[in-house]
Design a protein around this motif. Structure first.
Motif, short mmCIF file in Angstrom:
data_model
loop_
_atom_site.label_atom_id
_atom_site.label_comp_id
_atom_site.label_asym_id
_atom_site.label_seq_id
_atom_site.Cartn_x
_atom_site.Cartn_y
_atom_site.Cartn_z
N ALA A 45 0.75 -1.15 -0.22
CA ALA A 45 0.00 -0.03 0.09
C ALA A 45 0.67 1.23 0.02
O ALA A 45 1.65 1.50 0.97
N PRO A 46 0.82 2.04 -1.19
CA PRO A 46 1.89 3.09 -1.19
C PRO A 46 1.73 4.14 -0.13
O PRO A 46 2.66 4.74 0.41
N ASP A 47 0.37 4.36 0.24
CA ASP A 47 0.01 5.58 1.09
C ASP A 47 0.57 5.39 2.51
O ASP A 47 0.40 6.08 3.54
N LEU A 48 0.84 4.02 2.99
CA LEU A 48 1.16 3.73 4.20
C LEU A 48 2.76 3.28 4.49
O LEU A 48 3.05 3.33 5.71
N ARG A 49 3.33 3.41 3.45
CA ARG A 49 4.64 3.41 3.53
C ARG A 49 5.50 4.28 4.37
O ARG A 49 5.28 5.46 4.42
N THR A 51 4.86 4.22 7.66
CA THR A 51 4.13 4.51 8.94
C THR A 51 4.32 3.41 9.79
O THR A 51 4.87 2.28 9.45
N TRP A 54 2.85 0.43 8.59
CA TRP A 54 3.52 -0.21 7.35
C TRP A 54 4.86 -1.23 7.89
O TRP A 54 5.05 -2.19 7.39
N HIS A 327 -5.66 -0.69 5.40
CA HIS A 327 -5.61 0.36 6.35
C HIS A 327 -6.31 -0.11 7.71
O HIS A 327 -6.55 0.76 8.52
#
Length: 360
Positions: A45-49, A51, A54, A327
């Motif tokens: 998931a690119p938007d979690l990288r 975090t 992640w 998510h």
């Protein structure tokens, strides 16, 4: 790697005797396979990288990078045993074909027509299906069947060579094969860094060869038992290696020196060391574990779990997509437990049904 002090080797088990530590390792490994395929959703998931979510997903995904090598090592312990070849090559091939061929055919059909066509709505063409078959890419985990099939093909030759050479011959051969494989899979990255594209690809008929080293390694260290202190240190080394692999995946640039000399893959040097450490720790720490009906049942079911867990997961995603949301890691964790329970239950149930038991 850790202190090398060893206990006396295990006496070879009698033919047909279960080795409980191998059963336990097989169950743990298949739980890791399911973790890779579910928690890997967080990693991609690119938007979690970057975090905390992640990094937790990466730990549960990359932390189990040893599972396929250990599966292959366990297979080497059992398949390269001279007793497995005592009735001749034809009998060996017949027995292994009876186990692997029905599963290979049936699960390819299931994932093609049930998962891809029915659940995902993909349009299948003759050219597309042929390409997927040749590349061993019908579905994520099915490449393992081609890998095992190739290893079975060369097993009689390897077993004959190893049978009279003792532990030293097996360990030298394993080290040579793993070293050769590691270099083979380093070269494409190094060549690319020099502007020379030299990709190395594997297909259905070549998927097996990089894993021969692991196959022989399992046999080579089958009776190595570490002392309690050595087991502790080797376990700590495994944790450090796993942490380094997760950190490297999350921070190292694709073209960096570290990524070139130790790629994060089943065939990278760090993963080779981690897989050996996990195998030795598992065998040593569980040396007093006794076979039991429940452990035997779970171990025997692990092959079916490996093959069907993605089908179970696809069905769950179809019925309740929110259970596969990267998510929502807690929900994904619950889904992981659900997939494991359903897959083990289905595998055990199918193993009791005539004809269908050949698929698991």
């Amino acid at each position: 790697m850790a202190p090398t002090t060893l206990r006396p080797p295990l006496a070879p088990p009698a033919a047909g005797t279960r080795v409980a530590s191998l059963d336990a390792l097989r169950v743990l490994a298949v739980c890791g396979v399911v973790a890779i395929h579910l928690f890997g959703l967080i990693v991609v998931a690119p938007d979690l990288r970057g975090t905390p979510t992640w990094w937790a997903g990466a730990a549960l995904d990359l932390g189990f990078v040893w599972v396929v090598p250990v599966f292959v090592m366990i297979s080497g312990v059992l398949t390269l045993d001279p007793r497995a070849h005592s009735r001749g090559v034809a009998a060996f091939y017949a027995r292994r074909a009876k186990k692997i061929i029905p599963a290979l055919v049936a699960w390819h059909l299931i994932y093609l027509f049930v998962v891809r066509a029915l659940l995902r709505g993909e349009e299948l063409t003759a050219a597309g299906v042929t390409r997927m078959l040749l590349d061993a890419k019908v579905f994520t985990a099915l490449y393992f069947l081609w890998l095992v099939l190739g290893l079975y093909a060369v097993a009689p030759v390897l077993a004959a060579f190893l049978s009279g050479g003792g532990p030293r011959r097996a360990r030298v051969l394993a080290a040579t094969l793993l070293g050769w494989t590691a270099v083979a899979f380093l070269l494409p990255g190094l060549a690319e860094s020099l502007g020379l594209a030299r990709p190395l690809s594997l297909g259905a008929w070549t998927m097996w060869w990089p894993y021969v080293g692991y196959f022989v390694l399992g046999w080579a260290v089958r009776d190595v038992l570490l002392t309690r202190r050595a087991t502790l240190w080797t376990g700590l080394a495994a944790l450090v290696l796993a942490a380094e692999i997760v950190w490297q995946y999350g921070t190292a640039a694709p073209g960096s020196l570290l990524a070139l000399v130790s790629p994060v893959s089943y065939l990278g040097p760090a993963v080779m060391a981690l897989s050996l450490a996990v195998f030795l720790v598992g065998r040593s720490a569980l040396r007093h574990l006794r076979p039991s009906p429940w452990l035997t049942r779970l171990s025997d079911a692990s092959f079916g779990v490996f093959l069907m867990h993605l089908l179970v997961f696809e069905a769950i995603k179809r019925l309740a997509p929110w259970l596969a949301d990267a998510h929502a890691p807690l929900l994904l964790g619950c889904t992981y437990l659900m997939v494991l329970a359903l897959s083990f239950g289905a595998s055990i149930a199918l193993s009791r049904v005539p004809y269908l038991r050949a698929l698991v």
